[in-house]
Write an enzyme that holds these catalytic residues in place. Structure first.
Site, mmCIF file in Angstrom:
data_model
loop_
_atom_site.group_PDB
_atom_site.id
_atom_site.type_symbol
_atom_site.label_atom_id
_atom_site.label_comp_id
_atom_site.label_asym_id
_atom_site.label_seq_id
_atom_site.Cartn_x
_atom_site.Cartn_y
_atom_site.Cartn_z
ATOM 1 N N CYS A 1 -5.006 12.294 12.903
ATOM 2 C CA CYS A 1 -5.821 11.082 12.800
ATOM 3 C C CYS A 1 -5.653 10.314 14.106
ATOM 4 O O CYS A 1 -5.002 10.800 15.040
ATOM 5 C CB CYS A 1 -5.444 10.240 11.586
ATOM 6 S SG CYS A 1 -3.899 9.383 11.745
ATOM 7 N N ARG B 1 -8.811 -0.535 4.614
ATOM 8 C CA ARG B 1 -7.940 0.469 3.988
ATOM 9 C C ARG B 1 -6.651 -0.171 3.487
ATOM 10 O O ARG B 1 -6.062 0.327 2.527
ATOM 11 C CB ARG B 1 -7.515 1.515 5.026
ATOM 12 C CG ARG B 1 -8.491 2.614 5.292
ATOM 13 C CD ARG B 1 -7.819 3.648 6.191
ATOM 14 N NE ARG B 1 -6.526 4.014 5.660
ATOM 15 C CZ ARG B 1 -5.460 4.340 6.392
ATOM 16 N NH1 ARG B 1 -5.523 4.387 7.703
ATOM 17 N NH2 ARG B 1 -4.314 4.660 5.818
ATOM 18 N N ASP C 1 4.423 0.628 11.924
ATOM 19 C CA ASP C 1 3.254 -0.049 11.338
ATOM 20 C C ASP C 1 3.173 -1.532 11.731
ATOM 21 O O ASP C 1 2.213 -2.218 11.362
ATOM 22 C CB ASP C 1 3.266 0.087 9.806
ATOM 23 C CG ASP C 1 3.061 1.524 9.355
ATOM 24 O OD1 ASP C 1 2.734 2.381 10.202
ATOM 25 O OD2 ASP C 1 3.238 1.804 8.156
ATOM 26 N N ARG D 1 0.182 14.451 13.292
ATOM 27 C CA ARG D 1 0.691 14.275 11.937
ATOM 28 C C ARG D 1 0.699 15.556 11.095
ATOM 29 O O ARG D 1 0.029 15.639 10.053
ATOM 30 C CB ARG D 1 -0.080 13.155 11.228
ATOM 31 C CG ARG D 1 -0.055 11.859 12.015
ATOM 32 C CD ARG D 1 -0.690 10.706 11.279
ATOM 33 N NE ARG D 1 0.142 10.217 10.191
ATOM 34 C CZ ARG D 1 -0.174 9.160 9.440
ATOM 35 N NH1 ARG D 1 -1.304 8.516 9.638
ATOM 36 N NH2 ARG D 1 0.623 8.747 8.478
ATOM 37 N N LYS E 1 0.845 -1.214 0.000
ATOM 38 C CA LYS E 1 0.000 0.000 0.000
ATOM 39 C C LYS E 1 0.872 1.253 0.000
ATOM 40 O O LYS E 1 0.641 2.179 -0.763
ATOM 41 C CB LYS E 1 -0.890 -0.013 1.256
ATOM 42 C CG LYS E 1 -1.469 1.348 1.611
ATOM 43 C CD LYS E 1 -2.390 1.301 2.811
ATOM 44 C CE LYS E 1 -1.785 1.617 4.160
ATOM 45 N NZ LYS E 1 -1.367 2.999 4.417
ATOM 46 N N ASN E 2 1.874 1.267 0.876
ATOM 47 C CA ASN E 2 2.638 2.501 1.072
ATOM 48 C C ASN E 2 3.653 2.770 -0.041
ATOM 49 O O ASN E 2 4.284 3.836 -0.053
ATOM 50 C CB ASN E 2 3.320 2.489 2.441
ATOM 51 C CG ASN E 2 2.299 2.654 3.557
ATOM 52 O OD1 ASN E 2 1.131 2.978 3.292
ATOM 53 N ND2 ASN E 2 2.725 2.425 4.791
HETATM 54 C C1 LIG Z 1 1.101 6.240 3.267
HETATM 55 C C2 LIG Z 1 2.310 5.963 4.067
HETATM 56 O O1 LIG Z 1 3.373 5.668 3.537
HETATM 57 N N1 LIG Z 1 2.194 6.028 5.385
HETATM 58 C C3 LIG Z 1 3.319 5.718 6.227
HETATM 59 C C4 LIG Z 1 4.185 6.958 6.396
HETATM 60 O O2 LIG Z 1 3.351 7.973 6.954
HETATM 61 P P1 LIG Z 1 3.857 9.477 6.939
HETATM 62 O O3 LIG Z 1 4.557 9.758 5.664
HETATM 63 O O4 LIG Z 1 2.693 10.330 7.307
HETATM 64 O O5 LIG Z 1 4.873 9.452 8.145
HETATM 65 P P2 LIG Z 1 6.160 10.360 8.399
HETATM 66 O O6 LIG Z 1 7.385 9.532 8.228
HETATM 67 O O7 LIG Z 1 6.054 11.597 7.597
HETATM 68 O O8 LIG Z 1 5.973 10.724 9.934
HETATM 69 C C5 LIG Z 1 6.969 10.503 10.894
HETATM 70 C C6 LIG Z 1 6.812 11.480 12.025
HETATM 71 O O9 LIG Z 1 7.120 12.777 11.562
HETATM 72 C C7 LIG Z 1 6.079 13.684 11.872
HETATM 73 N N2 LIG Z 1 6.002 14.671 10.767
HETATM 74 C C8 LIG Z 1 5.931 14.237 9.474
HETATM 75 C C9 LIG Z 1 5.851 15.127 8.439
HETATM 76 C C10 LIG Z 1 5.876 16.500 8.722
HETATM 77 O O10 LIG Z 1 5.805 17.379 7.840
HETATM 78 N N3 LIG Z 1 5.970 16.900 10.029
HETATM 79 C C11 LIG Z 1 6.035 16.018 11.068
HETATM 80 O O11 LIG Z 1 6.132 16.407 12.244
HETATM 81 C C12 LIG Z 1 4.827 12.810 11.945
HETATM 82 O O12 LIG Z 1 3.785 13.420 12.691
HETATM 83 C C13 LIG Z 1 5.396 11.581 12.610
HETATM 84 O O13 LIG Z 1 5.466 11.785 13.991
HETATM 85 O O14 LIG Z 1 5.267 6.656 7.264
HETATM 86 C C14 LIG Z 1 4.870 6.291 8.596
HETATM 87 C C15 LIG Z 1 6.131 6.082 9.425
HETATM 88 O O15 LIG Z 1 6.850 5.009 8.961
HETATM 89 C C16 LIG Z 1 3.997 5.029 8.538
HETATM 90 O O16 LIG Z 1 3.495 4.751 9.803
HETATM 91 C C17 LIG Z 1 2.824 5.228 7.580
HETATM 92 O O17 LIG Z 1 2.179 3.978 7.355
HETATM 93 C C1 LIG Z 2 -0.460 4.581 9.340
HETATM 94 C C2 LIG Z 2 -0.621 3.944 8.175
HETATM 95 O O1 LIG Z 2 -1.057 4.524 7.042
HETATM 96 P P1 LIG Z 2 -1.388 6.061 6.731
HETATM 97 O O2 LIG Z 2 -0.112 6.809 6.756
HETATM 98 O O3 LIG Z 2 -1.976 6.002 5.351
HETATM 99 O O4 LIG Z 2 -2.358 6.527 7.784
HETATM 100 C C3 LIG Z 2 -0.284 2.507 8.044
HETATM 101 O O5 LIG Z 2 -0.154 2.038 6.893
HETATM 102 O O6 LIG Z 2 -0.149 1.821 9.067
#
Ligand SMILES: CC(=O)N[C@H]1[C@@H](OP(=O)(O)OP(=O)(O)OC[C@H]2O[C@@H](n3ccc(=O)[nH]c3=O)[C@H](O)[C@@H]2O)O[C@H](CO)[C@@H](O)[C@@H]1O
Ligand SMILES: C=C(OP(=O)(O)O)C(=O)O
Length: 420
Positions: A118, A399, A307, A123, A22-23
């Site tokens: 969420c 999802r 995850d 996030r 998915k990711n």
């Molecule tokens: C669709 C997808 O691929 N989702 C994955 C992606 O989510 P996602 O890309 O949202 O996760 P991030 O790696 O960006 O988030 C890591 C941390 O950084 C923080 N943060 C992130 C961006 C930002 O602009 N500012 C900030 O503070 C987030 O709140 C979190 O605490 O990576 C996460 C961490 O491996 C996984 O759990 C999710 O499944």
């Molecule tokens: C947190 C997840 O996905 P998303 O970033 O799409 O919420 C996940 O795949 O476990």
């Protein structure tokens, strides 16, 4: 709302096909915005997040053709006719923010609803926005939307990420492929899904160096072109079913699973008493003795993935001895704890750590899913528990996991979807 009825207590034996990640699929579909030529994607999982991304791309004018003879293949193509990602779609799926970089790079403007928090945390998307500003975009926040403009195009820059973000790295890499000059991303995320995105972008004509490392160099090109790409297997789905073999005392062949992507998950499963072996066409997960408590800290790749945290917690809830899980990525990712405790687990949360004292057995209960991976931790608990567990709100699970009940039933589980 559909529910699952699970009658636990049966060891799982047999084979489970691991689907596409998915990711990896979500950012790669967003990359379809970077060209009007066709992007053919194979091994795409049939899950609701992918349907949501199809709706979002359709909103931007991109057609997504399904191939009825090949249900895991999608063909993307067409011109961008609308640059708005509306709230009703973004609210369903945070990964919608991944269209921001590609839209800006390709047509110089985008208006994307802010995703908001969420169940697992607040996030924010500040790193995405700061990175795009560094590439020359002008960004305003108004009425809950990110309004981004780059009428003269983006320009390559050196971006040092203050901490690792998967989504921000993906957005910036995609944006940089069509920027003028060279973009350098320091402290980039290096999850296998990012490697997969980069592999696909390179097939589309992007010039990217440093694949698989935290230091990426992207030399912008004028345009990208058609490509065909097969998505990597989902390491989280694979690790989840390995936990199912472990918690039920079973033996599962996870067809398509790759040990090299499991990384620290495989090592910790082994330490907990679940033997993991790479076979010719997949991974075998087998419980050989008693489960043992292990300590875990979630970290960016190659560390233990957040995850997999909820699923591992279910496994450790019936292990011998105590275990500690520290969640370092998201501030609120223990929503499954009270539900697991209602099934007889002994878990206490102290700040970002959970102490799990293993119990001999779990007992069935009505439980509620709160997010995607928490849902599966409750399925795992239900598979191990005596009696009938009813899991509600399984739309969270749909999802990200394809055909869960079919895959599990095929290996001896008693699990049934109740439509209501
Ligand atoms: C669709 C997808 O691929 N989702 C994955 C992606 O989510 P996602 O890309 O949202 O996760 P991030 O790696 O960006 O988030 C890591 C941390 O950084 C923080 N943060 C992130 C961006 C930002 O602009 N500012 C900030 O503070 C987030 O709140 C979190 O605490 O990576 C996460 C961490 O491996 C996984 O759990 C999710 O499944
Ligand atoms: C947190 C997840 O996905 P998303 O970033 O799409 O919420 C996940 O795949 O476990």
């Amino acid at each position: 709302m559909d529910r699952f009825l699970i009658r636990g207590g049966r060891p799982l034996k047999g084979q489970i096909e691991i689907g596409g990640a998915k990711n990896a699929t979500l950012p790669i579909m967003a990359a379809g915005l970077l060209t009007s030529e066709k992007l053919v994607l194979k091994n795409v999982p049939k899950i609701t997040d992918i349907q949501t991304m199809c709706s979002l791309l359709a909103q931007h004018g991109i057609t997504v053709e399904k191939d009825h003879n090949h249900p895991h293949t999608l063909t993307l193509g067409g011109e961008i006719t609308n640059t708005e990602a509306p709230y009703d779609i973004v609210a369903k799926m945070r990964a919608s923010i991944l269209v921001l970089g590609p839209l800006l790079a390709r047509v110089g403007k985008a208006r994307v609803s802010l995703p908001g928090g969420c169940a697992i945390g607040t996030r924010p998307v500040d790193l995405h926005l700061k990175g795009l500003e560094a590439l020359g975009a002008k960004i305003n926040l108004d009425n809950g939307y990110v309004d981004a403009q780059a009428p003269k195009g983006l320009k390559g820059e050196r971006i040092v990420m203050p901490f690792v973000s998967v989504g921000a790295t993906e957005n910036l890499v995609m944006a940089a492929t069509l920027a003028k000059g060279v973009t350098e991303i320091v402290n980039a995320a290096r999850e296998p899904e990012i490697e997969d995105l980069i592999e696909c972008l390179i097939k589309m004509g992007a010039k990217i160096k440093g694949i698989g490392t935290d230091h990426l160099l992207i030399e912008g090109v004028d345009q990208l072109h058609k490509a065909t790409h097969s998505i990597i297997p989902d390491r989280i789905e694979c690790g989840t079913y390995a936990c199912a073999a472990g918690i039920t005392g079973g033996n599962l062949k996870l067809v398509g699973g790759k040990l090299e992507h499991l990384g620290s998950v495989a090592r910790l499963l082994e330490e907990a008493g679940v033997e993991i072996t790479q076979e010719k066409d997949g991974i075998r997960a087998q419980r050989t003795g008693a489960l043992r408590g292990v300590d875990i800290m979630t970290e960016p790749y190659p560390g233990f993935p957040t995850d997999m945290q909820a699923q591992f917690m279910a496994l450790l809830s019936v292990a011998e001895g105590a275990a500690m899980i520290t969640e370092s990525i998201f501030e609120n990712r223990f929503m499954h704890v009270p539900e697991l405790n209602r099934m007889g687990a002994r878990i206490n949360v102290h700040g970002s750590s959970a102490i799990i004292r293993g119990v001999h057995s779990l007992s069935a209960a009505p439980v509620m899913a709160t997010d995607l991976r928490a849902s599966f931790s409750l399925i795992l608990a239900g598979l191990a528990a005596n009696g009938e567990t009813v899991l509600s709100r399984i739309y969270h699970l749909d999802r990200g996991y394809e055909a869960v009940e079919k895959k599990l039933s095929h290996c001896g589980a008693q699990i049934e979807r109740i439509h209501s």
